[in-house]
Design a protein around this motif. Structure first.
Motif, short mmCIF file in Angstrom:
data_model
loop_
_atom_site.label_atom_id
_atom_site.label_comp_id
_atom_site.label_asym_id
_atom_site.label_seq_id
_atom_site.Cartn_x
_atom_site.Cartn_y
_atom_site.Cartn_z
N LEU A 66 -15.74 3.36 -0.84
CA LEU A 66 -14.87 4.42 -0.34
C LEU A 66 -15.57 5.76 -0.52
O LEU A 66 -16.50 5.90 -1.33
N LEU A 67 -15.12 6.76 0.23
CA LEU A 67 -15.81 8.06 0.20
C LEU A 67 -15.24 8.95 -0.90
O LEU A 67 -14.05 9.27 -0.89
N PRO A 68 -16.08 9.36 -1.85
CA PRO A 68 -15.59 10.31 -2.86
C PRO A 68 -15.53 11.72 -2.28
O PRO A 68 -16.46 12.14 -1.59
N LEU A 69 -14.46 12.44 -2.55
CA LEU A 69 -14.35 13.81 -2.02
C LEU A 69 -14.66 14.86 -3.09
O LEU A 69 -14.90 16.02 -2.77
N LYS A 125 -10.29 16.77 2.57
CA LYS A 125 -9.51 17.09 1.38
C LYS A 125 -8.39 18.06 1.74
O LYS A 125 -7.23 17.88 1.35
N ALA A 126 -8.75 19.09 2.52
CA ALA A 126 -7.75 20.10 2.90
C ALA A 126 -6.64 19.47 3.75
O ALA A 126 -5.48 19.89 3.67
N LYS A 127 -6.98 18.47 4.55
CA LYS A 127 -5.98 17.82 5.40
C LYS A 127 -5.15 16.80 4.64
O LYS A 127 -4.19 16.25 5.17
N GLY A 128 -5.56 16.49 3.42
CA GLY A 128 -4.83 15.51 2.63
C GLY A 128 -5.11 14.07 3.00
O GLY A 128 -4.28 13.18 2.80
N VAL A 129 -6.31 13.81 3.57
CA VAL A 129 -6.66 12.43 3.94
C VAL A 129 -6.90 11.60 2.67
O VAL A 129 -7.62 12.03 1.76
N ARG A 130 -6.28 10.42 2.62
CA ARG A 130 -6.47 9.53 1.47
C ARG A 130 -6.99 8.15 1.87
O ARG A 130 -7.62 7.47 1.08
N PHE A 131 -6.72 7.73 3.12
CA PHE A 131 -7.12 6.38 3.54
C PHE A 131 -8.64 6.32 3.63
O PHE A 131 -9.27 7.07 4.38
N GLY A 132 -9.23 5.42 2.82
CA GLY A 132 -10.69 5.33 2.81
C GLY A 132 -11.34 6.28 1.81
O GLY A 132 -12.57 6.35 1.72
N VAL A 133 -10.53 7.03 1.07
CA VAL A 133 -11.05 7.98 0.09
C VAL A 133 -11.09 7.32 -1.28
O VAL A 133 -10.18 6.61 -1.67
N PHE A 134 -12.16 7.58 -2.00
CA PHE A 134 -12.30 7.06 -3.37
C PHE A 134 -11.55 7.98 -4.33
O PHE A 134 -11.82 9.17 -4.41
N GLU A 135 -10.59 7.39 -5.04
CA GLU A 135 -9.87 8.16 -6.05
C GLU A 135 -10.36 7.69 -7.40
O GLU A 135 -10.19 6.54 -7.75
N ALA A 136 -10.96 8.61 -8.15
CA ALA A 136 -11.45 8.26 -9.48
C ALA A 136 -10.26 7.88 -10.36
O ALA A 136 -9.17 8.43 -10.22
N ALA A 137 -10.48 6.89 -11.23
CA ALA A 137 -9.42 6.47 -12.15
C ALA A 137 -9.00 7.68 -13.00
O ALA A 137 -9.86 8.41 -13.47
N MET A 154 -25.07 19.62 4.77
CA MET A 154 -24.02 20.62 4.98
C MET A 154 -22.88 20.08 5.83
O MET A 154 -21.72 20.40 5.59
N SER A 155 -23.19 19.24 6.83
CA SER A 155 -22.12 18.71 7.68
C SER A 155 -21.24 17.75 6.89
O SER A 155 -20.02 17.74 7.04
N SER A 156 -21.86 16.96 6.02
CA SER A 156 -21.09 16.04 5.20
C SER A 156 -20.22 16.80 4.20
O SER A 156 -19.07 16.44 3.94
N VAL A 157 -20.76 17.88 3.67
CA VAL A 157 -19.98 18.71 2.72
C VAL A 157 -18.77 19.30 3.42
O VAL A 157 -17.65 19.28 2.90
N SER A 207 0.84 -1.20 0.00
CA SER A 207 0.00 0.00 0.00
C SER A 207 0.88 1.25 0.00
O SER A 207 2.07 1.21 0.28
N LEU A 208 0.26 2.37 -0.31
CA LEU A 208 0.95 3.65 -0.28
C LEU A 208 1.36 3.98 1.15
O LEU A 208 0.73 3.53 2.09
N PRO A 209 2.41 4.77 1.32
CA PRO A 209 2.71 5.22 2.68
C PRO A 209 1.54 6.05 3.20
O PRO A 209 0.87 6.73 2.43
N LEU A 210 1.30 5.96 4.50
CA LEU A 210 0.16 6.69 5.07
C LEU A 210 0.43 8.19 5.09
O LEU A 210 1.53 8.64 5.41
N GLU A 211 -0.60 8.95 4.81
CA GLU A 211 -0.48 10.40 4.86
C GLU A 211 -0.42 10.85 6.31
O GLU A 211 -1.05 10.23 7.18
N PRO A 212 0.34 11.93 6.61
CA PRO A 212 0.52 12.35 8.01
C PRO A 212 -0.79 12.59 8.74
O PRO A 212 -0.91 12.26 9.93
N ALA A 213 -1.80 13.14 8.08
CA ALA A 213 -3.07 13.46 8.76
C ALA A 213 -3.70 12.22 9.37
O ALA A 213 -4.42 12.29 10.36
N VAL A 214 -3.42 11.07 8.79
CA VAL A 214 -3.98 9.82 9.29
C VAL A 214 -2.94 9.08 10.15
O VAL A 214 -3.24 8.60 11.23
#
Ligand code: FES
Ligand SMILES: [Fe+2]
Lengths: 215, 285
Positions: free
Chosen positions: B247-250, B272-284, B262-265, B2-9
């Motif tokens: 996974l969660l699309p951002l 996104k601003a924190k750079g979270v990627r774990f569990g995030v859906f990345e579109a191809a 609004m809370s989900s938005v 897997s990718l290295p974990l992003e610092p925010a996570v």
């Protein structure tokens, strides 16, 4: 037969027996890995939608039909037969924008089968005139393996359809590639005793499941 | 790999298990952020956590649970001040396994609009589905997301409810996988019950949810409280395991929010601003 090769023969794919989707019911189906929901309004209009609510991605096949709409289980958004959103319950006074809609696919019903197409086809789905729908049987093999086994045993397929005579029974089958490793056989009875015919169909199902991979 | 974990996570606190689930001297293995970790409790109750390569990981024991981090947390574990109040009871609900991104679980926890449809006749009724306007903010100074002034009509707001009530909620996302709500307490409507939900994100699409309650209710047996929370969560699990993608699309265009979201938005924007990627859906691409 790859899905694209068969699509050249007929743009239509079978996805369910019509009796399995009565009015007011929604059921899931998959075609080549694409998940769809096959449903009918309370009045019986047939529709095929992408199985994913535009709001937060919930599978619409978990929802329910109320009147002429399909209701999403998660937040109750109501989707009309034309794909548009009729109601957002959290904001009952807000008129959903016309741009808000679920992607839908062309759907058709003929001789007891429900068919779907990726794009609007220029012709009707294959006819199975005079046949009675019997059952939908799952085979955990790729559609290409089954098509090859059918061709070897019964002669060339007609698009996604095949014909088999065994003893006093004549069967028609329409083949649905569910995903890479799974195929659904929709079996119709053309001639013979239904109880005997279902046994014949299940024996073939077992043979298909044991069939050799296509070289 | 897997990718290295992003610092925010990587540098955040994550729940591992309930403290009570660790037997003395028996190392227990857990999956956390696609890594294996081991937790051991000694006879005095102290807990140590190690990574698969033998590194000692930070540990905080709080709210009946063990929290750890795969990196170096820049701040202590989130604080819930109510825990110090003498008339509060703590109840922990145990783990619920959910085949979905932990971020989807947090978002579901923040969501009021599903109450009438998923928790019918418990947290909402179909006749009153409206979500009145509430306030959302990303509090950058404390790096949290809050939703306040939330109101919703509930027929059976808690295990101790006697009838329906207009519940008032405040939601607080303390970190990407730790969320809590403050809700009108049926026995004392001037104060708030606290319900926490901490997620162990085992894999991007596999989560273990640990809920805990800090309640003012002193009459209802703990088993009733826990059972109530379990019922709610099992209803949510049907939804969570059938959202697509898992996974969660951002990307703001991936799904269609409305005002009730609004809370989900805000949560997605903050992730996104924190750079979270774990569990995030990345579109191809
Ligand atoms: S996901 Fe369908 S209504 Fe919200
Ligand atoms: Fe819920």
């Amino acid at each position: 037969m790859t899905p694209s090769a068969a699509a050249a023969a007929s743009p239509w794919w079978p996805v369910a027996l019509a009796v399995d989707v009565p009015a007011g019911v929604a059921v899931p189906a998959s075609l080549d890995g694409d998940d769809v929901v096959v449903w009918r309004t309370a009045k019986g209009e047939l529709r095929i939608f992408a199985d994913r609510c535009p709001h937060r991605g919930m599978r619409l096949s978990f929802g329910f039909v109320r009147d002429e709409t399909l209701v999403c289980l998660y937040h109750g958004w109501r989707w009309r037969a034309d794909g548009g959103c009729a109601l957002i319950p959290a904001h009952p006074d807000l008129a959903p924008p016309p741009s808000l809609c679920v992607p839908s696919y062309p759907a058709a019903e003929a001789d007891g089968l429900i068919w779907m197409a990726a794009t609007i086809p220029g012709r009707p789905p294959p006819a199975m005139t005079g046949c009675t729908p019997l059952a939908s049987l799952v085979v955990d093999r790729p559609a290409a393996v089954i098509a090859a086994a059918i061709a070897a045993a019964w002669g060339a397929m007609d698009g996604v359809c095949a014909r088999l005579a065994e003893g006093d029974v004549v069967l028609r089958m329409a083949i649905q590639p569910v995903h890479a490793e799974r195929t659904m056989l929709h079996v119709l009875l053309a001639e013979g005793d239904p109880l005997v015919a279902i046994g014949v169909a299940e024996a073939w199902r077992d043979r298909f499941e044991a069939a050799e991979p296509v070289p | 790999m897997s990718l290295p974990l992003e610092p925010a996570v990587r540098d955040d606190w994550h729940v591992l298990c309930r403290l009570a689930d660790l037997a003395a001297h028996v190392p227990a293995g857990f999956r956390l952020l696609a890594h294996d970790v081991w937790a051991t409790r000694d006879a005095k109750g102290a807990v140590s956590v190690r990574s698969a390569d033998g590194r000692a990981l930070p540990v905080t024991l709080a709210y009946g649970h063990v929290f750890t981090s795969l990196g170096a947390p820049a701040r202590p574990l989130f604080a819930i001040d109510e825990v110090a109040e003498p008339d509060r009871r703590l109840a922990t609900c145990g783990a619920v396994r959910v085949r979905a991104s932990g971020l989807r679980l947090v978002e579901n926890f923040l969501d009021m609009a599903h109450f009438p449809f998923v928790h019918t006749d418990i947290l909402g009724v179909e006749e009153r589905p409206e979500v009145p306007r509430y306030d959302t903010e990303i509090r950058w100074d404390v790096d949290e997301v809050w939703a306040t002034n939330c109101r919703f009509w509930q027929p059976l707001a808690a295990a101790s409810s006697r009838g329906g009530q207009m519940s008032e909620y405040r939601y607080r996302v303390a970190s990407p996988f730790n969320v809590m709500l403050y809700k009108t307490a049926p026995p004392d409507p001037a104060r708030f019950d606290v319900i926490g939900l901490s997620i162990r994100a085992a894999e991007p699409d596999l989560s273990f949810a640990y809920a805990f309650l800090l309640l003012l209710d002193d009459a209802t047996p703990a088993t009733t409280l826990i059972h109530f929370q379990q019922t709610i969560f099992l209803q949510d699990r049907i939804i969570l395991e059938n959202q697509r993608p898992r996974l969660l699309p951002l990307s703001p265009k991936a799904e269609t929010p409305t005002r009730a979201d609004m809370s989900s938005v805000a949560y997605r924007r903050w992730l996104k601003a924190k750079g979270v990627r774990f569990g995030v859906f990345e579109a191809a691409p």
